[in-house]
Design a protein around this motif. Structure first.
Motif, PDB file in Angstrom:
ATOM      1  N   THR A  14       0.837  -1.200   0.000  1.00  0.00           N
ATOM      2  CA  THR A  14       0.000   0.000   0.000  1.00  0.00           C
ATOM      3  C   THR A  14       0.869   1.245   0.000  1.00  0.00           C
ATOM      4  OG1 THR A  14      -0.077   0.150   2.416  1.00  0.00           O
ATOM      5  CG2 THR A  14      -1.783  -1.182   1.353  1.00  0.00           C
ATOM      6  N   LEU A  15       0.276   2.352  -0.347  1.00  0.00           N
ATOM      7  CA  LEU A  15       0.979   3.627  -0.301  1.00  0.00           C
ATOM      8  C   LEU A  15       1.329   3.982   1.144  1.00  0.00           C
ATOM      9  CD1 LEU A  15       2.077   6.036  -1.815  1.00  0.00           C
ATOM     10  CD2 LEU A  15      -0.178   7.088  -1.668  1.00  0.00           C
ATOM     11  N   THR A  16       0.422   3.674   2.059  1.00  0.00           N
ATOM     12  CA  THR A  16       0.687   3.932   3.480  1.00  0.00           C
ATOM     13  C   THR A  16       1.895   3.133   3.957  1.00  0.00           C
ATOM     14  OG1 THR A  16      -1.659   4.316   3.855  1.00  0.00           O
ATOM     15  CG2 THR A  16      -0.312   3.876   5.794  1.00  0.00           C
ATOM     16  N   GLY A  17       1.969   1.874   3.561  1.00  0.00           N
ATOM     17  CA  GLY A  17       3.115   1.042   3.929  1.00  0.00           C
ATOM     18  C   GLY A  17       4.412   1.577   3.358  1.00  0.00           C
ATOM     19  N   ALA A  18       4.363   2.067   2.137  1.00  0.00           N
ATOM     20  CA  ALA A  18       5.557   2.643   1.512  1.00  0.00           C
ATOM     21  C   ALA A  18       6.001   3.897   2.256  1.00  0.00           C
ATOM     22  CB  ALA A  18       5.275   2.968   0.051  1.00  0.00           C
ATOM     23  N   ARG A  19       5.052   4.719   2.640  1.00  0.00           N
ATOM     24  CA  ARG A  19       5.394   5.945   3.392  1.00  0.00           C
ATOM     25  C   ARG A  19       5.994   5.610   4.747  1.00  0.00           C
ATOM     26  NH1 ARG A  19      -0.008   9.201   1.789  1.00  0.00           N
ATOM     27  NH2 ARG A  19       0.772  10.083  -0.165  1.00  0.00           N
ATOM     28  N   GLN A  20       5.423   4.628   5.440  1.00  0.00           N
ATOM     29  CA  GLN A  20       5.955   4.225   6.739  1.00  0.00           C
ATOM     30  C   GLN A  20       7.359   3.665   6.600  1.00  0.00           C
ATOM     31  OE1 GLN A  20       2.936   1.538   8.110  1.00  0.00           O
ATOM     32  NE2 GLN A  20       1.672   3.178   8.952  1.00  0.00           N
ATOM     33  N   PHE A  21       7.575   2.844   5.581  1.00  0.00           N
ATOM     34  CA  PHE A  21       8.898   2.284   5.334  1.00  0.00           C
ATOM     35  C   PHE A  21       9.914   3.396   5.094  1.00  0.00           C
ATOM     36  CE2 PHE A  21      12.106   0.983   2.223  1.00  0.00           C
ATOM     37  CZ  PHE A  21      12.748  -0.008   2.942  1.00  0.00           C
ATOM     38  N   CYS A  22       9.551   4.367   4.271  1.00  0.00           N
ATOM     39  CA  CYS A  22      10.461   5.477   3.961  1.00  0.00           C
ATOM     40  C   CYS A  22      10.744   6.332   5.194  1.00  0.00           C
ATOM     41  CB  CYS A  22       9.896   6.327   2.837  1.00  0.00           C
ATOM     42  SG  CYS A  22       9.930   5.503   1.235  1.00  0.00           S
ATOM     43  N   ALA A  23       9.744   6.553   6.023  1.00  0.00           N
ATOM     44  CA  ALA A  23       9.937   7.356   7.235  1.00  0.00           C
ATOM     45  C   ALA A  23      10.892   6.661   8.203  1.00  0.00           C
ATOM     46  CB  ALA A  23       8.598   7.618   7.907  1.00  0.00           C
ATOM     47  N   ILE A  24      10.714   5.368   8.401  1.00  0.00           N
ATOM     48  CA  ILE A  24      11.590   4.619   9.310  1.00  0.00           C
ATOM     49  C   ILE A  24      13.000   4.557   8.741  1.00  0.00           C
ATOM     50  CG2 ILE A  24      12.040   2.341  10.289  1.00  0.00           C
ATOM     51  CD1 ILE A  24       8.972   2.023  10.484  1.00  0.00           C
ATOM     52  N   ARG A  25      13.102   4.319   7.446  1.00  0.00           N
ATOM     53  CA  ARG A  25      14.413   4.251   6.811  1.00  0.00           C
ATOM     54  C   ARG A  25      15.144   5.592   6.911  1.00  0.00           C
ATOM     55  NH1 ARG A  25      18.500   1.197   6.193  1.00  0.00           N
ATOM     56  NH2 ARG A  25      19.718   1.756   4.401  1.00  0.00           N
ATOM     57  N   SER A  26      14.425   6.669   6.727  1.00  0.00           N
ATOM     58  CA  SER A  26      15.007   8.001   6.837  1.00  0.00           C
ATOM     59  C   SER A  26      15.493   8.268   8.259  1.00  0.00           C
ATOM     60  CB  SER A  26      13.981   9.044   6.421  1.00  0.00           C
ATOM     61  OG  SER A  26      14.471  10.335   6.640  1.00  0.00           O
ATOM     62  N   TYR A  27      14.669   7.893   9.246  1.00  0.00           N
ATOM     63  CA  TYR A  27      15.032   8.078  10.653  1.00  0.00           C
ATOM     64  C   TYR A  27      16.310   7.301  10.978  1.00  0.00           C
ATOM     65  CZ  TYR A  27      14.838   7.684  15.717  1.00  0.00           C
ATOM     66  OH  TYR A  27      15.150   7.702  17.047  1.00  0.00           O
ATOM     67  N   LEU A  28      16.386   6.046  10.531  1.00  0.00           N
ATOM     68  CA  LEU A  28      17.566   5.226  10.804  1.00  0.00           C
ATOM     69  C   LEU A  28      18.803   5.753  10.082  1.00  0.00           C
ATOM     70  CD1 LEU A  28      16.009   1.652  10.758  1.00  0.00           C
ATOM     71  CD2 LEU A  28      16.692   3.014  12.742  1.00  0.00           C
ATOM     72  N   SER A  29      18.620   6.272   8.894  1.00  0.00           N
ATOM     73  CA  SER A  29      19.743   6.850   8.162  1.00  0.00           C
ATOM     74  C   SER A  29      20.299   8.069   8.887  1.00  0.00           C
ATOM     75  CB  SER A  29      19.294   7.224   6.756  1.00  0.00           C
ATOM     76  OG  SER A  29      20.322   7.874   6.059  1.00  0.00           O
ATOM     77  N   THR A  30      19.415   8.928   9.364  1.00  0.00           N
ATOM     78  CA  THR A  30      19.841  10.112  10.103  1.00  0.00           C
ATOM     79  C   THR A  30      20.533   9.727  11.401  1.00  0.00           C
ATOM     80  OG1 THR A  30      18.033  11.390   9.151  1.00  0.00           O
ATOM     81  CG2 THR A  30      19.062  12.270  11.143  1.00  0.00           C
ATOM     82  N   ALA A  31      19.984   8.723  12.096  1.00  0.00           N
ATOM     83  CA  ALA A  31      20.598   8.262  13.347  1.00  0.00           C
ATOM     84  C   ALA A  31      22.006   7.734  13.079  1.00  0.00           C
ATOM     85  CB  ALA A  31      19.729   7.183  13.994  1.00  0.00           C
ATOM     86  N   ALA A  32      22.171   6.983  12.008  1.00  0.00           N
ATOM     87  CA  ALA A  32      23.491   6.443  11.672  1.00  0.00           C
ATOM     88  C   ALA A  32      24.484   7.562  11.378  1.00  0.00           C
ATOM     89  CB  ALA A  32      23.380   5.501  10.482  1.00  0.00           C
ATOM     90  N   LYS A  33      24.027   8.620  10.711  1.00  0.00           N
ATOM     91  CA  LYS A  33      24.908   9.751  10.414  1.00  0.00           C
ATOM     92  C   LYS A  33      25.359  10.470  11.681  1.00  0.00           C
ATOM     93  CE  LYS A  33      23.055  10.602   5.836  1.00  0.00           C
ATOM     94  NZ  LYS A  33      22.235  11.495   4.998  1.00  0.00           N
TER      95      LYS A  33
END
Length: 50
Positions: A14-33
């Protein structure tokens, strides 16, 4: 990363699932940086103090 996710699972359901995946991935990427490990970052997020 979204293309890799589509290749592994076949598709994002779903589009909602894609948005949630992108939000979590973005958060983890920022945390790693910022030098925060992935698991501690998820723990902080679950505790409500991201």
């Amino acid at each position: 990363m979204i293309k890799l996710r589509q290749k592994v699972s076949g598709c994002l359901r779903t589009l909602t699932g894609a948005r949630q995946f992108c939000a979590i991935r973005s958060y983890l990427s920022t945390a790693a940086k910022h030098g925060i490990g992935l698991f501690p970052a998820l723990v902080y997020l679950a505790e409500g103090s991201p």
